[in-house]
Scaffold this active site. Structure first.
Site, PDB file in Angstrom:
ATOM      1  CE1 TYR A  28      16.289 -40.037  46.375  1.00  0.00           C
ATOM      2  CE2 TYR A  28      14.635 -41.014  44.952  1.00  0.00           C
ATOM      3  CZ  TYR A  28      15.774 -40.259  45.118  1.00  0.00           C
ATOM      4  OH  TYR A  28      16.393 -39.709  44.029  1.00  0.00           O
ATOM      5  CB  ALA A  74       7.689 -37.684  37.694  1.00  0.00           C
ATOM      6  CB  SER A 124      14.302 -37.113  46.137  1.00  0.00           C
ATOM      7  OG  SER A 124      14.702 -35.820  45.719  1.00  0.00           O
TER       8      SER A 124
END
Length: 117
Positions: free
Chosen positions: A58, A73, A25
Site C-alpha cells: 500500500y 518484508a 508499504s
C-alpha cells in the site's frame, strides 16, 4: 458485473531505498503519487523489472523528491537501483470502463516526470 481494470501506473520508477525495519508499504514522492492518482493507503502492485518479483503493498506519501522506498518484508524483494512498475487497479462496470482513461506516468532514472498520459 465489474472488472478489475488498470487505474494508474508509474512506469520504470527507480528504487531509492529499501527499509526492512519499517512497517510495510511503499513510500512514493507525494507529487509523483498525486500525478498518478495514487492515494495514501491505496493498494498497489509492484513489478520489479530487474528480478521479476511481483508483490502487493500500500502507498505512503513521501516528502522527498523522487523517493521510491519499499518498506517492511517486501524490502527483501527489491534492491536500491532496481527499476519497477507501480500499478493500481479499480473495479469498474461497463459504463465506468467506457469513460475511464488510466493515469500513466513515465519517469526517468531519478524518478523525474518525463510524460503523463
Amino acid at each position: 458485473m465489474t472488472f478489475e481494470m488498470l487505474y494508474s501506473k508509474i512506469h520504470r520508477a527507480t528504487i531509492t531505498d529499501a527499509n526492512l525495519n519499517y512497517i510495510g508499504s511503499i513510500t512514493i514522492d507525494e507529487d509523483l503519487a498525486k500525478l498518478a492518482k495514487l492515494r495514501e493507503g491505496m493498494k498497489v502492485e509492484i513489478v520489479d523489472v530487474n528480478n521479476g518479483e511481483r508483490f502487493s503493498t500500500y502507498v505512503i506519501l513521501g516528502k522527498k523528491r523522487g523517493e521510491i522506498c519499499v518498506n517492511g518484508a517486501a524490502a527483501r524483494k527489491v534492491a536500491i537501483g532496481d527499476v519497477v512498475i507501480i500499478l493500481a487497479y479499480a473495479s469498474m462496470n461497463e459504463d465506468e470502463i467506457n469513460a475511464h482513461k488510466p493515469s500513466i506516468v513515465l519517469v526517468d532514472e531519478k524518478n523525474e516526470i518525463l510524460e503523463k498520459g
